[in-house]
Design a protein around this motif. Structure first.
Motif, mmCIF file in Angstrom:
data_model
loop_
_atom_site.group_PDB
_atom_site.id
_atom_site.type_symbol
_atom_site.label_atom_id
_atom_site.label_comp_id
_atom_site.label_asym_id
_atom_site.label_seq_id
_atom_site.Cartn_x
_atom_site.Cartn_y
_atom_site.Cartn_z
ATOM 1 N N ARG A 56 30.133 39.404 45.416
ATOM 2 C CA ARG A 56 29.581 38.514 44.391
ATOM 3 C C ARG A 56 30.687 38.185 43.382
ATOM 4 O O ARG A 56 30.653 38.614 42.234
ATOM 5 C CB ARG A 56 28.392 39.178 43.694
ATOM 6 N N ALA A 57 31.640 37.383 43.837
ATOM 7 C CA ALA A 57 32.783 37.071 42.975
ATOM 8 C C ALA A 57 32.366 36.360 41.703
ATOM 9 O O ALA A 57 32.948 36.587 40.631
ATOM 10 C CB ALA A 57 33.796 36.216 43.746
ATOM 11 N N ARG A 58 31.342 35.511 41.805
ATOM 12 C CA ARG A 58 30.917 34.768 40.615
ATOM 13 C C ARG A 58 30.453 35.703 39.513
ATOM 14 O O ARG A 58 30.600 35.406 38.325
ATOM 15 C CB ARG A 58 29.808 33.788 40.979
ATOM 16 N N GLY A 59 29.899 36.854 39.889
ATOM 17 C CA GLY A 59 29.426 37.804 38.902
ATOM 18 C C GLY A 59 30.536 38.447 38.097
ATOM 19 O O GLY A 59 30.287 39.054 37.050
ATOM 20 N N LEU A 60 31.775 38.292 38.562
ATOM 21 C CA LEU A 60 32.913 38.859 37.844
ATOM 22 C C LEU A 60 33.524 37.884 36.849
ATOM 23 O O LEU A 60 34.379 38.274 36.045
ATOM 24 C CB LEU A 60 33.992 39.287 38.843
ATOM 25 N N ALA A 61 33.092 36.621 36.923
ATOM 26 C CA ALA A 61 33.755 35.578 36.142
ATOM 27 C C ALA A 61 33.716 35.855 34.640
ATOM 28 O O ALA A 61 34.730 35.748 33.942
ATOM 29 C CB ALA A 61 33.135 34.224 36.446
ATOM 30 N N GLU A 62 32.552 36.227 34.117
ATOM 31 C CA GLU A 62 32.435 36.433 32.673
ATOM 32 C C GLU A 62 33.314 37.589 32.203
ATOM 33 O O GLU A 62 34.014 37.475 31.186
ATOM 34 C CB GLU A 62 30.980 36.707 32.302
ATOM 35 N N ALA A 63 33.302 38.689 32.948
ATOM 36 C CA ALA A 63 34.121 39.844 32.565
ATOM 37 C C ALA A 63 35.607 39.493 32.661
ATOM 38 O O ALA A 63 36.413 39.909 31.812
ATOM 39 C CB ALA A 63 33.795 41.037 33.453
#
Length: 301
Positions: free
Chosen positions: A246-253
């Protein structure tokens, strides 16, 4: 902090003919000359009165001014006596560090070249402007480290910037340099490595009376983090890798960490009296060169 690894290819435009000491100039120097030609150069003055050949301003004469400094033609048109002042044009010394670590080899599909290639181009084009303005330039950590002026030094710089260094690590740090008081320094990097070596180099420069500029060069993908789905993120040297579904889930961090790094760089620059800017490899290099030239020359940017 580098994004997905890309296949490493030869620098091409940097390495073609770079080993030829005579004959055609290295392609990097040719491109740098073209880029430098788009920026108004001229003599690199100090914007204050002093020895020089370039007219700066008129001012009213004061007691103690020598008669030889009076501009009689200008004074004849006024009720006052005027002094013709020239701009101070003493040469200054500029040290340049171009990060050539493996992280600088990254290039996404959104950028025409790697971060390292853009850093080399900006370093070379700035050197062309400075040397042809009478300044002395040295490339830290290279055979051209000793600050010199002239076309021979430009050739040395071009060859040094065109070579691959043995034993490059994932991230880089500025090497020691014999800073001299009153000089300037320019560091071009993604600044993804530990900040302690960078802080040590900047502190040493500041203690020697050297002010400078940091240019954080980033690929647009490293700024936007456009990745989604299953991804394997690997450092350019293969020393670090991370797999996620889930690469998109890392975007904010990730963006938060990038902002924190930029804030840390800004605080460090302010503490040392330096300037900081970000430059992306998908925009014109001319924009970065104009900012750099203004920063080194002391003009407004």
């Amino acid at each position: 902090m580098s994004a997905a690894r890309v296949e490493r290819v030869g620098p091409g435009w940097l390495r073609r003919d770079a080993e030829r000491i005579s004959g055609a100039l290295p392609p990097l120097m040719v491109e740098a000359q073209r880029l430098a030609a788009t920026v108004s150069a001229g003599v690199h003055g100090r914007r204050r009165a002093g020895p020089g050949e370039t007219f700066w301003q008129y001012r009213q004469a004061m007691p103690g001014d020598p008669l030889t400094s009076i501009d009689w033609r200008r004074s004849a048109r006024s009720d006052h006596v005027y002094i013709r002042e020239m701009e101070w044009e003493s040469a200054q010394t500029v040290w340049i560090w171009r990060d050539d670590a493996l992280s600088m080899d990254y290039r996404s599909d959104a950028a025409p070249r790697t971060k390292g290639e853009r850093a080399a181009l900006l370093a070379m084009a700035l050197s062309v402007l400075l040397v042809r303005g009478g300044e002395r330039v040295g490339l830290m950590g290279s055979d051209a480290q000793r600050p010199l002026s002239g076309e021979t030094q430009l050739r040395r710089l071009a060859l040094a910037l065109s070579k691959d260094r043995e034993g490059r690590g994932d991230v880089g740090a500025p090497p020691p340099a014999p800073f001299q008081r009153g000089g300037k320094a320019v560091f071009l990097s993604d600044f993804f490595g530990p900040l302690e070596p960078l802080e040590a180099a900047m502190t040493a420069a500041a203690q020697a009376g050297v002010r400078g500029s940091l240019v954080q060069i980033l690929d647009p993908a490293e700024e936007a983090f456009p990745f989604d789905g299953r991804m394997i993120f690997e450092s350019m040297g293969g020393e670090v890798d991370f797999e996620t579904h889930r690469a998109r889930g890392l975007a904010e961090a990730y963006r938060k960490r990038l902002a924190e790094r930029r804030d840390a760089l800004d605080r460090l620059a302010r503490r040392c009296g330096w300037r900081l800017t970000a430059h992306h490899t998908d925009v014109s290099p001319r924009r970065g060169l104009i900012w750099l030239y203004g920063a080194v020359s002391g003009g407004a940017v």
